[in-house]
Motif scaffolding. Structure first.
Motif, PDB file in Angstrom:
ATOM      1  N   THR A  29      22.983  85.343 -44.775  1.00 46.90           N
ATOM      2  CA  THR A  29      24.336  84.848 -45.024  1.00 46.90           C
ATOM      3  C   THR A  29      25.119  84.717 -43.726  1.00 46.90           C
ATOM      4  OG1 THR A  29      24.316  85.878 -47.212  1.00 46.90           O
ATOM      5  CG2 THR A  29      26.463  85.276 -46.305  1.00 46.90           C
ATOM      6  N   PHE A  32      23.785  81.708 -41.759  1.00 45.65           N
ATOM      7  CA  PHE A  32      24.278  80.458 -42.327  1.00 45.65           C
ATOM      8  C   PHE A  32      25.742  80.218 -41.937  1.00 45.65           C
ATOM      9  CE2 PHE A  32      26.301  78.064 -45.767  1.00 45.65           C
ATOM     10  CZ  PHE A  32      25.540  76.907 -45.723  1.00 45.65           C
ATOM     11  N   SER A  33      26.546  81.264 -41.959  1.00 44.13           N
ATOM     12  CA  SER A  33      27.965  81.130 -41.597  1.00 44.13           C
ATOM     13  C   SER A  33      28.127  80.742 -40.134  1.00 44.13           C
ATOM     14  CB  SER A  33      28.700  82.446 -41.854  1.00 44.13           C
ATOM     15  OG  SER A  33      28.616  82.799 -43.198  1.00 44.13           O
ATOM     16  N   MET A  35      25.912  79.168 -38.292  1.00 44.30           N
ATOM     17  CA  MET A  35      25.443  77.787 -38.156  1.00 44.30           C
ATOM     18  C   MET A  35      26.522  76.804 -38.596  1.00 44.30           C
ATOM     19  SD  MET A  35      21.389  77.780 -39.190  1.00 44.30           S
ATOM     20  CE  MET A  35      21.758  76.695 -40.485  1.00 44.30           C
ATOM     21  N   CYS A  36      27.172  77.090 -39.705  1.00 46.19           N
ATOM     22  CA  CYS A  36      28.255  76.220 -40.172  1.00 46.19           C
ATOM     23  C   CYS A  36      29.373  76.149 -39.145  1.00 46.19           C
ATOM     24  CB  CYS A  36      28.808  76.714 -41.511  1.00 46.19           C
ATOM     25  SG  CYS A  36      27.698  76.443 -42.887  1.00 46.19           S
ATOM     26  N   HIS A  37      29.676  77.278 -38.511  1.00 45.39           N
ATOM     27  CA  HIS A  37      30.747  77.295 -37.519  1.00 45.39           C
ATOM     28  C   HIS A  37      30.421  76.418 -36.325  1.00 45.39           C
ATOM     29  CE1 HIS A  37      32.863  78.827 -33.940  1.00 45.39           C
ATOM     30  NE2 HIS A  37      33.892  78.800 -34.772  1.00 45.39           N
ATOM     31  N   LEU A  39      28.207  74.012 -36.032  1.00 47.01           N
ATOM     32  CA  LEU A  39      28.083  72.606 -36.412  1.00 47.01           C
ATOM     33  C   LEU A  39      29.456  71.973 -36.626  1.00 47.01           C
ATOM     34  CD1 LEU A  39      25.017  72.756 -38.794  1.00 47.01           C
ATOM     35  CD2 LEU A  39      25.133  71.676 -36.546  1.00 47.01           C
ATOM     36  N   TYR A  40      30.365  72.697 -37.262  1.00 51.07           N
ATOM     37  CA  TYR A  40      31.719  72.187 -37.456  1.00 51.07           C
ATOM     38  C   TYR A  40      32.416  71.997 -36.110  1.00 51.07           C
ATOM     39  CZ  TYR A  40      36.364  71.579 -39.392  1.00 51.07           C
ATOM     40  OH  TYR A  40      37.585  71.060 -39.723  1.00 51.07           O
ATOM     41  N   CYS A  63      23.172  82.603 -33.304  1.00 53.66           N
ATOM     42  CA  CYS A  63      22.184  82.045 -34.237  1.00 53.66           C
ATOM     43  C   CYS A  63      20.787  81.960 -33.643  1.00 53.66           C
ATOM     44  CB  CYS A  63      22.598  80.641 -34.656  1.00 53.66           C
ATOM     45  SG  CYS A  63      23.987  80.619 -35.764  1.00 53.66           S
TER      46      CYS A  63
END
Length: 78
Positions: A29, A32-33, A35-37, A39-40, A63
């Motif tokens: 989890t 994933f968080s 990675m989202c950060h 990428l955003y 990551c």
């Protein structure tokens, strides 16, 4: 989802295994968080600013070790 299914079907497993499953779920989890950060950050916040690629956002190096190790829920199938 895999963690939920695991706990519903294998609730009588040893404590060590249940703790390991929980730890892997938490690490996945977080990964994933992060990675989202990053990428955003690169794809939305700094869209069209190629010089932003010269600097590494803080969540990217976090990551990388987890990605290289490959510890994921796929290693511990339910």
């Amino acid at each position: 989802m895999q963690t939920y299914v695991y706990y519903m079907n294998y609730s009588d497993d040893a404590l060590v295994i249940r703790v390991l499953v929980t730890a892997v779920w938490i690490l996945s989890t977080l990964h994933f968080s992060f990675m989202c950060h990053f990428l955003y950050y690169y794809l939305v916040t700094n869209y069209g600013i190629p010089t932003s690629l010269l600097y590494m956002v803080w969540s990217l190096p976090v990551c990388i070790p987890k990605s290289l190790i490959g510890v994921d829920m796929t290693i511990f199938p339910c």
